[in-house]
Design a protein around this motif. Structure first.
Motif, PDB file in Angstrom:
ATOM      1  N   SER A 147       0.858  -1.175   0.000  1.00 28.36           N
ATOM      2  CA  SER A 147       0.000   0.000   0.000  1.00 28.36           C
ATOM      3  C   SER A 147       0.899   1.231   0.000  1.00 28.36           C
ATOM      4  CB  SER A 147      -0.898  -0.009   1.245  1.00 28.36           C
ATOM      5  OG  SER A 147      -1.741   1.112   1.260  1.00 28.36           O
ATOM      6  N   ALA A 148       0.470   2.275  -0.679  1.00 24.24           N
ATOM      7  CA  ALA A 148       1.233   3.527  -0.704  1.00 24.24           C
ATOM      8  C   ALA A 148       0.281   4.693  -0.492  1.00 24.24           C
ATOM      9  CB  ALA A 148       1.979   3.671  -2.023  1.00 24.24           C
ATOM     10  N   GLN A 149       0.728   5.669   0.268  1.00 24.85           N
ATOM     11  CA  GLN A 149      -0.066   6.864   0.541  1.00 24.85           C
ATOM     12  C   GLN A 149       0.797   8.099   0.414  1.00 24.85           C
ATOM     13  OE1 GLN A 149      -1.921   6.926   4.353  1.00 24.85           O
ATOM     14  NE2 GLN A 149      -2.921   4.951   4.110  1.00 24.85           N
ATOM     15  N   VAL A 150       0.249   9.119  -0.211  1.00 27.30           N
ATOM     16  CA  VAL A 150       0.840  10.448  -0.189  1.00 27.30           C
ATOM     17  C   VAL A 150      -0.064  11.263   0.725  1.00 27.30           C
ATOM     18  CG1 VAL A 150       1.470  12.473  -1.534  1.00 27.30           C
ATOM     19  CG2 VAL A 150       1.810  10.188  -2.496  1.00 27.30           C
ATOM     20  N   VAL A 151       0.485  11.722   1.839  1.00 26.53           N
ATOM     21  CA  VAL A 151      -0.296  12.365   2.888  1.00 26.53           C
ATOM     22  C   VAL A 151      -0.380  13.866   2.606  1.00 26.53           C
ATOM     23  CG1 VAL A 151      -0.538  12.697   5.372  1.00 26.53           C
ATOM     24  CG2 VAL A 151       0.513  10.597   4.494  1.00 26.53           C
ATOM     25  N   ALA A 152      -1.610  14.352   2.425  1.00 21.62           N
ATOM     26  CA  ALA A 152      -1.841  15.765   2.122  1.00 21.62           C
ATOM     27  C   ALA A 152      -1.341  16.658   3.250  1.00 21.62           C
ATOM     28  CB  ALA A 152      -3.339  15.990   1.894  1.00 21.62           C
ATOM     29  N   ASP A 153      -0.932  17.857   2.870  1.00 18.01           N
ATOM     30  CA  ASP A 153      -0.547  18.914   3.826  1.00 18.01           C
ATOM     31  C   ASP A 153       0.623  18.542   4.728  1.00 18.01           C
ATOM     32  OD1 ASP A 153      -2.613  20.593   2.878  1.00 18.01           O
ATOM     33  OD2 ASP A 153      -4.047  19.568   4.177  1.00 18.01           O
ATOM     34  N   GLU A 154       1.488  17.653   4.271  1.00 17.80           N
ATOM     35  CA  GLU A 154       2.661  17.273   5.066  1.00 17.80           C
ATOM     36  C   GLU A 154       3.914  17.427   4.220  1.00 17.80           C
ATOM     37  OE1 GLU A 154       2.300  16.774   8.160  1.00 17.80           O
ATOM     38  OE2 GLU A 154       0.314  15.920   8.475  1.00 17.80           O
ATOM     39  N   ASP A 155       5.031  17.727   4.888  1.00 13.85           N
ATOM     40  CA  ASP A 155       6.326  17.775   4.224  1.00 13.85           C
ATOM     41  C   ASP A 155       7.236  16.733   4.871  1.00 13.85           C
ATOM     42  OD1 ASP A 155       7.362  18.852   6.635  1.00 13.85           O
ATOM     43  OD2 ASP A 155       7.277  20.903   5.886  1.00 13.85           O
ATOM     44  N   HIS A 156       8.524  16.804   4.576  1.00 15.49           N
ATOM     45  CA  HIS A 156       9.434  15.751   5.029  1.00 15.49           C
ATOM     46  C   HIS A 156       9.488  15.632   6.550  1.00 15.49           C
ATOM     47  CE1 HIS A 156      12.562  12.799   4.415  1.00 15.49           C
ATOM     48  NE2 HIS A 156      13.330  13.421   5.289  1.00 15.49           N
ATOM     49  N   LEU A 157       9.442  16.734   7.245  1.00 13.26           N
ATOM     50  CA  LEU A 157       9.518  16.677   8.709  1.00 13.26           C
ATOM     51  C   LEU A 157       8.158  16.415   9.349  1.00 13.26           C
ATOM     52  CD1 LEU A 157      12.063  19.560   9.360  1.00 13.26           C
ATOM     53  CD2 LEU A 157      12.480  17.099   9.257  1.00 13.26           C
ATOM     54  N   SER A 158       7.116  17.036   8.842  1.00 12.05           N
ATOM     55  CA  SER A 158       5.813  16.897   9.497  1.00 12.05           C
ATOM     56  C   SER A 158       5.136  15.562   9.208  1.00 12.05           C
ATOM     57  CB  SER A 158       4.888  18.052   9.100  1.00 12.05           C
ATOM     58  OG  SER A 158       4.551  17.994   7.725  1.00 12.05           O
ATOM     59  N   VAL A 159       5.527  14.866   8.151  1.00  9.37           N
ATOM     60  CA  VAL A 159       4.864  13.601   7.828  1.00  9.37           C
ATOM     61  C   VAL A 159       5.273  12.477   8.784  1.00  9.37           C
ATOM     62  CG1 VAL A 159       6.516  12.644   6.153  1.00  9.37           C
ATOM     63  CG2 VAL A 159       4.075  12.169   5.904  1.00  9.37           C
ATOM     64  N   ALA A 160       6.421  12.592   9.431  1.00  9.67           N
ATOM     65  CA  ALA A 160       6.909  11.491  10.274  1.00  9.67           C
ATOM     66  C   ALA A 160       5.928  11.091  11.370  1.00  9.67           C
ATOM     67  CB  ALA A 160       8.279  11.819  10.855  1.00  9.67           C
ATOM     68  N   PRO A 161       5.434  11.996  12.223  1.00  4.40           N
ATOM     69  CA  PRO A 161       4.492  11.546  13.264  1.00  4.40           C
ATOM     70  C   PRO A 161       3.226  10.919  12.680  1.00  4.40           C
ATOM     71  CG  PRO A 161       5.273  13.768  13.734  1.00  4.40           C
ATOM     72  CD  PRO A 161       5.765  13.416  12.355  1.00  4.40           C
ATOM     73  N   SER A 162       2.716  11.515  11.614  1.00  4.74           N
ATOM     74  CA  SER A 162       1.539  10.960  10.950  1.00  4.74           C
ATOM     75  C   SER A 162       1.838   9.564  10.395  1.00  4.74           C
ATOM     76  CB  SER A 162       1.094  11.897   9.820  1.00  4.74           C
ATOM     77  OG  SER A 162       0.063  11.319   9.066  1.00  4.74           O
ATOM     78  N   ALA A 163       3.004   9.397   9.814  1.00  8.30           N
ATOM     79  CA  ALA A 163       3.389   8.101   9.238  1.00  8.30           C
ATOM     80  C   ALA A 163       3.515   7.038  10.322  1.00  8.30           C
ATOM     81  CB  ALA A 163       4.704   8.237   8.467  1.00  8.30           C
ATOM     82  N   TYR A 164       4.072   7.402  11.475  1.00  7.47           N
ATOM     83  CA  TYR A 164       4.188   6.423  12.560  1.00  7.47           C
ATOM     84  C   TYR A 164       2.796   5.973  13.017  1.00  7.47           C
ATOM     85  CZ  TYR A 164       8.983   8.200  12.895  1.00  7.47           C
ATOM     86  OH  TYR A 164      10.267   8.588  12.622  1.00  7.47           O
ATOM     87  N   THR A 165       1.888   6.931  13.181  1.00  5.50           N
ATOM     88  CA  THR A 165       0.531   6.600  13.600  1.00  5.50           C
ATOM     89  C   THR A 165      -0.176   5.755  12.549  1.00  5.50           C
ATOM     90  OG1 THR A 165       0.386   8.630  14.899  1.00  5.50           O
ATOM     91  CG2 THR A 165      -1.699   7.582  14.292  1.00  5.50           C
ATOM     92  N   ARG A 166      -0.099   6.177  11.290  1.00  8.01           N
ATOM     93  CA  ARG A 166      -0.720   5.418  10.213  1.00  8.01           C
ATOM     94  C   ARG A 166      -0.103   4.023  10.101  1.00  8.01           C
ATOM     95  NH1 ARG A 166      -3.296   8.587   6.043  1.00  8.01           N
ATOM     96  NH2 ARG A 166      -3.568  10.706   6.817  1.00  8.01           N
TER      97      ARG A 166
END
Length: 180
Positions: A147-166
């Motif tokens: 599965s692959a996701q491009v997370v809206a409204d996130e950049d390289h630093l801000s996507v990390a916490p969201s990615a861990y949760t997801r």
């Protein structure tokens, strides 16, 4: 990180400490996981690797060279640009010989990780991630495994916490939507 998470020395920085990921892979397989299995009540047939950026580059090394080490890999914004796309080239080689894969993979990146939108102006982490996804599919990874996701409204630093949760939700049975 430079030494232990990267798959090869950097040709543009000779003499610098890069390229220890193969040794780290052996350490994880031969020492770390057996030690954890002996010391803690861990289901050693239900392991998940989660990494971001260079950590996801290490996860890519593990996935491509020892996919049986972890039942699931969560790779957030992997630094697939490293050494002029070395891991993408390795995935291309695997794609020419499709095989069954013993693992599941979740790939994530922030929508802002495209050229001109980050500090490394030439990097296209989203494009590299999409290319990597296609190479894994050609290499034999089935839809239910990848599965692959491009997370809206996130950049390289801000996507990390969201990615861990997801990634944790994905690994343990509930895939979040963009509304989560």
């Amino acid at each position: 990180r430079n030494r232990d998470y990267t798959p090869s020395p950097r040709s543009d920085l000779p003499g610098e400490a890069y390229g220890g990921a193969p040794a780290m892979r052996r350490f994880i397989a031969e020492q770390l996981l057996p030690c954890l299995g002996r010391q803690y009540r861990i289901n050693m047939q239900d392991k998940t690797f989660i990494g971001h950026s260079y950590g996801a580059l290490l996860g890519t090394e593990l996935l491509l060279n020892s996919p049986q080490l972890f039942e699931r890999h969560v790779l957030s914004s992997p630094s697939l640009w490293f050494e002029r796309g070395l891991m993408l080239r390795r995935a291309e080689t695997l794609a020419s010989h499709p095989k069954p894969w013993p693992t599941q993979v979740l790939l994530l990146a922030g929508a802002g990780e495209r050229p001109g939108r980050r500090r490394e102006m030439g990097d296209d982490i989203v494009g590299d991630l999409q290319r990597f996804e296609q190479l894994l599919r050609r290499a034999g990874m089935q839809t239910r495994q990848l599965s692959a996701q491009v997370v809206a409204d996130e950049d390289h630093l801000s996507v990390a916490p969201s990615a861990y949760t997801r990634g944790l939700r994905w690994a343990f049975g509930r895939m979040p939507s963009d509304k989560d």
